[in-house]
Design a protein around this motif. Structure first.
Motif, PDB file in Angstrom:
ATOM      1  N   ASN A   1      -0.688  13.933   5.170  1.00  0.00           N
ATOM      2  CA  ASN A   1       0.166  12.916   4.560  1.00  0.00           C
ATOM      3  C   ASN A   1       1.595  13.291   4.904  1.00  0.00           C
ATOM      4  O   ASN A   1       2.070  14.346   4.502  1.00  0.00           O
ATOM      5  CB  ASN A   1      -0.009  12.885   3.040  1.00  0.00           C
ATOM      6  CG  ASN A   1      -1.235  12.118   2.628  1.00  0.00           C
ATOM      7  OD1 ASN A   1      -1.650  11.188   3.294  1.00  0.00           O
ATOM      8  ND2 ASN A   1      -1.816  12.508   1.513  1.00  0.00           N
TER       9      ASN A   1
ATOM     10  N   MET B   1      -2.831   3.815  10.161  1.00  0.00           N
ATOM     11  CA  MET B   1      -3.280   2.976   9.047  1.00  0.00           C
ATOM     12  C   MET B   1      -4.662   2.463   9.437  1.00  0.00           C
ATOM     13  O   MET B   1      -5.006   2.445  10.622  1.00  0.00           O
ATOM     14  CB  MET B   1      -2.361   1.757   8.862  1.00  0.00           C
ATOM     15  CG  MET B   1      -0.982   2.065   8.366  1.00  0.00           C
ATOM     16  SD  MET B   1       0.021   0.558   8.186  1.00  0.00           S
ATOM     17  CE  MET B   1      -0.630  -0.095   6.652  1.00  0.00           C
ATOM     18  N   THR B   2      -5.424   2.034   8.460  1.00  0.00           N
ATOM     19  CA  THR B   2      -6.694   1.410   8.806  1.00  0.00           C
ATOM     20  C   THR B   2      -6.406   0.090   9.505  1.00  0.00           C
ATOM     21  O   THR B   2      -5.353  -0.538   9.298  1.00  0.00           O
ATOM     22  CB  THR B   2      -7.563   1.137   7.562  1.00  0.00           C
ATOM     23  OG1 THR B   2      -6.899   0.171   6.748  1.00  0.00           O
ATOM     24  CG2 THR B   2      -7.847   2.411   6.778  1.00  0.00           C
TER      25      THR B   2
ATOM     26  N   LEU C   1       2.175   8.038   5.053  1.00  0.00           N
ATOM     27  CA  LEU C   1       0.975   7.670   5.807  1.00  0.00           C
ATOM     28  C   LEU C   1       0.352   8.936   6.381  1.00  0.00           C
ATOM     29  O   LEU C   1       0.989   9.982   6.443  1.00  0.00           O
ATOM     30  CB  LEU C   1       1.319   6.724   6.972  1.00  0.00           C
ATOM     31  CG  LEU C   1       1.688   5.293   6.629  1.00  0.00           C
ATOM     32  CD1 LEU C   1       2.191   4.571   7.869  1.00  0.00           C
ATOM     33  CD2 LEU C   1       0.499   4.559   6.038  1.00  0.00           C
TER      34      LEU C   1
ATOM     35  N   ARG D   1       0.812  -1.222   0.000  1.00  0.00           N
ATOM     36  CA  ARG D   1       0.000   0.000   0.000  1.00  0.00           C
ATOM     37  C   ARG D   1       0.849   1.278   0.000  1.00  0.00           C
ATOM     38  O   ARG D   1       0.611   2.209   0.756  1.00  0.00           O
ATOM     39  CB  ARG D   1      -0.940   0.023   1.189  1.00  0.00           C
ATOM     40  CG  ARG D   1      -1.774  -1.215   1.387  1.00  0.00           C
ATOM     41  CD  ARG D   1      -3.192  -1.000   0.879  1.00  0.00           C
ATOM     42  NE  ARG D   1      -4.098  -2.015   1.334  1.00  0.00           N
ATOM     43  CZ  ARG D   1      -4.237  -3.222   0.774  1.00  0.00           C
ATOM     44  NH1 ARG D   1      -3.481  -3.568  -0.237  1.00  0.00           N
ATOM     45  NH2 ARG D   1      -5.127  -4.084   1.227  1.00  0.00           N
TER      46      ARG D   1
ATOM     47  N   ASP E   1      -5.856  -2.786   6.986  1.00  0.00           N
ATOM     48  CA  ASP E   1      -4.553  -2.728   6.315  1.00  0.00           C
ATOM     49  C   ASP E   1      -3.430  -3.146   7.263  1.00  0.00           C
ATOM     50  O   ASP E   1      -2.533  -3.897   6.889  1.00  0.00           O
ATOM     51  CB  ASP E   1      -4.258  -1.326   5.779  1.00  0.00           C
ATOM     52  CG  ASP E   1      -4.989  -1.013   4.495  1.00  0.00           C
ATOM     53  OD1 ASP E   1      -5.619  -1.926   3.922  1.00  0.00           O
ATOM     54  OD2 ASP E   1      -4.944   0.155   4.061  1.00  0.00           O
ATOM     55  N   LEU E   2      -3.496  -2.657   8.492  1.00  0.00           N
ATOM     56  CA  LEU E   2      -2.457  -2.988   9.458  1.00  0.00           C
ATOM     57  C   LEU E   2      -2.462  -4.482   9.781  1.00  0.00           C
ATOM     58  O   LEU E   2      -1.407  -5.126   9.822  1.00  0.00           O
ATOM     59  CB  LEU E   2      -2.634  -2.162  10.726  1.00  0.00           C
ATOM     60  CG  LEU E   2      -1.508  -2.232  11.741  1.00  0.00           C
ATOM     61  CD1 LEU E   2      -0.176  -1.863  11.125  1.00  0.00           C
ATOM     62  CD2 LEU E   2      -1.807  -1.340  12.921  1.00  0.00           C
TER      63      LEU E   2
ATOM     64  N   HIS F   1      -3.320   1.589  14.214  1.00  0.00           N
ATOM     65  CA  HIS F   1      -4.667   1.894  13.734  1.00  0.00           C
ATOM     66  C   HIS F   1      -5.447   2.650  14.806  1.00  0.00           C
ATOM     67  O   HIS F   1      -6.517   3.178  14.552  1.00  0.00           O
ATOM     68  CB  HIS F   1      -5.416   0.618  13.337  1.00  0.00           C
ATOM     69  CG  HIS F   1      -5.775  -0.246  14.494  1.00  0.00           C
ATOM     70  ND1 HIS F   1      -6.925  -0.066  15.229  1.00  0.00           N
ATOM     71  CD2 HIS F   1      -5.119  -1.288  15.047  1.00  0.00           C
ATOM     72  CE1 HIS F   1      -6.971  -0.968  16.189  1.00  0.00           C
ATOM     73  NE2 HIS F   1      -5.878  -1.726  16.103  1.00  0.00           N
TER      74      HIS F   1
ATOM     75  N   ILE G   1       3.466   3.400  14.270  1.00  0.00           N
ATOM     76  CA  ILE G   1       2.416   3.179  13.269  1.00  0.00           C
ATOM     77  C   ILE G   1       1.353   2.308  13.922  1.00  0.00           C
ATOM     78  O   ILE G   1       1.652   1.223  14.416  1.00  0.00           O
ATOM     79  CB  ILE G   1       2.978   2.482  12.018  1.00  0.00           C
ATOM     80  CG1 ILE G   1       4.089   3.328  11.384  1.00  0.00           C
ATOM     81  CG2 ILE G   1       1.858   2.207  11.008  1.00  0.00           C
ATOM     82  CD1 ILE G   1       4.847   2.621  10.275  1.00  0.00           C
TER      83      ILE G   1
END
Length: 112
Positions: free
Chosen positions: A85, A49-50, A78, A8, A53-54, A36, A34
């Motif tokens: 971003n 991250m969602t 991210l 991603r 996705d994570l 969610h 990182i």
């Protein structure tokens, strides 16, 4: 170590280190982590991250073995806790809820 891969828009490169788990843990920080989770009342910046996705990324990496710590150099973009971003570029240790940043070269940077 295995070759790197893309996920991603993130470049994931496994990093071989000769540090013990304790040494790696002493260099971990939540700054730049990182996850969610939306962390409330924190003063450090982190990346989001969602959850799906994570979870997919952590599944792709596989289970974490505390006896053989795995580090990844992660580069990409991210959404940060500032809701922008932002560039991700660092060394990370996978956990069950995301990735903790590892300051591998902290001593070298602060001693110069």
């Amino acid at each position: 170590m295995a070759e790197g891969f893309s996920f991603r828009g993130l470049e994931m490169l496994p990093v071989s280190v000769k540090l013990s788990t304790e040494e790696i843990m002493s260099k971990m920080t939540f700054e730049g982590a990182i996850t969610h989770e939306h962390l409330k009342n924190v003063t450090f910046e982190y990346f989001m991250m969602t959850k799906s996705d994570l979870e997919e990324l952590l599944e792709k990496i596989g289970p974490v073995d505390p006896e053989k710590p795995a580090l990844y150099q992660i580069k990409g973009t991210l959404i940060s806790s500032r809701l922008k971003n932002d560039a991700v570029d660092g060394y990370y240790y996978p956990t069950h809820w995301g990735f903790l940043r590892v300051n591998l070269f902290e001593e070298e940077e602060t001693s110069n």
